[in-house]
Enzyme design. Sequence first.
Site, mmCIF file in Angstrom:
data_model
loop_
_atom_site.group_PDB
_atom_site.id
_atom_site.type_symbol
_atom_site.label_atom_id
_atom_site.label_comp_id
_atom_site.label_asym_id
_atom_site.label_seq_id
_atom_site.Cartn_x
_atom_site.Cartn_y
_atom_site.Cartn_z
ATOM 1 N N ASN A 92 28.237 35.029 5.452
ATOM 2 C CA ASN A 92 27.708 33.796 5.455
ATOM 3 C C ASN A 92 27.633 32.966 4.371
ATOM 4 O OD1 ASN A 92 26.914 34.934 7.839
ATOM 5 N ND2 ASN A 92 24.712 35.217 7.148
ATOM 6 N N ASP B 101 37.596 35.603 13.385
ATOM 7 C CA ASP B 101 37.269 36.076 14.889
ATOM 8 C C ASP B 101 36.580 34.955 15.729
ATOM 9 O OD1 ASP B 101 34.963 36.558 13.194
ATOM 10 O OD2 ASP B 101 33.943 37.139 14.870
ATOM 11 N N ASN C 74 28.926 31.683 11.492
ATOM 12 C CA ASN C 74 28.442 31.508 10.022
ATOM 13 C C ASN C 74 29.238 31.224 8.925
ATOM 14 O OD1 ASN C 74 25.579 31.420 11.120
ATOM 15 N ND2 ASN C 74 25.400 33.760 10.844
#
Length: 206
Positions: free
Chosen positions: A85, A110, A131
Amino acid sequence: MFKWLFKFKKQQQATHSMAKKFLIVGLGNIGADYVHTRHNIGFKVLNHLAKINALEFEIRKLGTLASHKFKGRTFLLLKPNTFMNLSGKAVKYWLEKENIPLENLLVITDDLNLPFGTLRLKTKGSAGGHNGLKDIQDKLNTAQYNRLRFGISDEFSKGRQVDYVLGAWSDEESSKLDERLQRTSEAIISFGMAGVNTTMNQFNGT
């Protein structure tokens, strides 16, 4: 006159050097619990590229770094240690430190919307709920940066997305992973050697 020519040549050399240096960022989370998870495919790709080229990662500021020199190009492989994040902090730092132009940045991540192992290279786009990409966009103040998405499919039941993303690869996926990692590594080198458009044409959807 001669001073001006010398300065101009130095500027040309610096620009030429910048054009041949690339920052390749694999997204993931640090720690043993995340090593074999789908969300860590960015780390896994860079580990594979380092292995086949006998490269060693070194602990540096905000991540681990390896350098791969190939046919006049330098590929800096970065695995941020900031957790997913906060990936943007490491990306921004190393772009600026190494004086790498934004167009020479490639982020590997991904993607739930692609079938397992499918590649999709894009030059811009939304974070799509990811994120890590969101933080990179925030820190760079732009969504116009190259990202190479690696499909992890969406084979999970309702409400189980987090468990799936942070879960381990299935046996079937694991049996095919090495070939897919090799293909992704080839796409990275193509990005630096042949350019983004040629690489998209050759690798997208494969």
